[in-house]
Enzyme design. Structure first.
Site, short mmCIF file in Angstrom:
data_model
loop_
_atom_site.label_atom_id
_atom_site.label_comp_id
_atom_site.label_asym_id
_atom_site.label_seq_id
_atom_site.Cartn_x
_atom_site.Cartn_y
_atom_site.Cartn_z
N GLY A 106 0.84 -1.19 0.00
CA GLY A 106 0.00 0.00 0.00
C GLY A 106 0.88 1.24 0.00
O GLY A 106 2.11 1.16 0.12
N LYS A 147 0.28 0.12 6.63
CA LYS A 147 0.88 -1.22 6.48
C LYS A 147 1.65 -1.65 7.72
O LYS A 147 1.39 -2.71 8.29
CB LYS A 147 1.85 -1.25 5.28
CG LYS A 147 1.27 -0.93 3.94
CD LYS A 147 2.32 -0.99 2.87
CE LYS A 147 3.50 -0.07 3.11
NZ LYS A 147 3.14 1.36 3.15
N SER A 195 6.17 -1.73 -2.13
CA SER A 195 6.27 -2.66 -3.27
C SER A 195 5.28 -2.26 -4.36
O SER A 195 4.28 -2.94 -4.59
CB SER A 195 6.05 -4.10 -2.82
OG SER A 195 4.93 -4.26 -1.99
N SER A 237 2.66 4.81 1.13
CA SER A 237 3.25 5.30 2.36
C SER A 237 2.16 5.98 3.19
O SER A 237 1.39 6.79 2.66
CB SER A 237 4.37 6.30 2.04
OG SER A 237 4.91 6.83 3.22
N GLY A 238 2.07 5.63 4.46
CA GLY A 238 1.04 6.21 5.31
C GLY A 238 -0.28 5.48 5.27
O GLY A 238 -1.25 5.89 5.93
#
Length: 201
Positions: free
Chosen positions: A35, A41, A109, A37-38
């Site tokens: 997912g 995850k 990813s 950033s932020g």
């Protein structure tokens, strides 16, 4: 080392994956959180690991920032380096799953092809892709490391979600709403692991 160096031979071990899983009392799998950033995850993966640990499950969490302190400290953020970063993590996660652990990985990813390569390396029956789907606007509001602010100001290039693409999974095994409470998301994941007979408790 060459990919097919004739002097390098894979050695089988007398202790099998099944024997290790029997010792641990659960299956060895890779839970691949992906997912923006932020998106949450690392937070969800960490909370799930804690919940599993409390239930006596053997786990290890591989986090995107942490691996760059050692395993991937020589890599930058070019496309090639990002691909190598994910390849290395996939190899380590696969070995840990062979050891009978439930491995949680929290990495942006961003490319489907890289995630697919990891899935093939780990094995389709031991790889669970978990998409933490959180709107970009919410991720920017959270911005725990101030990276979105830097990217918007032009101080950070090739930042996923701003000037670098994120390819959302087409059909993840698990689709989480990143705006829900973490406790709710952990409950969903524990239920999934029980239904798939990965854990018993």
């Amino acid at each position: 080392m060459a990919l097919h160096d004739e002097n390098v031979v894979w050695h089988s071990h007398p202790v099998t994956v099944a024997a290790r899983e029997q010792l641990h009392g659960h299956r060895g799998v890779v839970l691949w959180f992906t997912g923006l950033s932020g998106s949450g995850k690392s937070t969800v993966a960490g909370a799930l690991e804690e919940a599993l640990h409390q239930r006596g499950v053997s786990t290890y969490l591989l986090d995107g920032d942490n691996v760059r302190y050692g395993l991937c400290r020589d890599l930058g953020f070019s496309d090639a380096d990002r691909q190598e970063n994910i390849r290395r993590v996939g190899e380590v996660a696969s070995l840990m799953a062979d050891a009978g652990l439930i491995v949680l990985t929290a990495f942006i990813s961003p490319h489907r092809a890289e995630r697919q390569l990891v899935k093939e390396r780990v094995g389709h029956d031991r790889f669970i892709e978990i998409y933490v789907n959180t709107p970009l606007a919410i991720c920017e509001q959270r911005d725990p490391k101030g990276l979105y602010k830097k990217a918007r100001a032009g101080e950070l290039r090739n930042f996923t979600g701003i000037d670098a693409i994120y390819e959302a999974p087409d059909s993840p095994q698990v689709h989480l709403n990143g705006e829900q409470l973490v406790t709710n998301l952990v409950s969903q994941l524990l239920d999934l692991l029980r239904r798939r007979d990965i854990i018993r408790s």
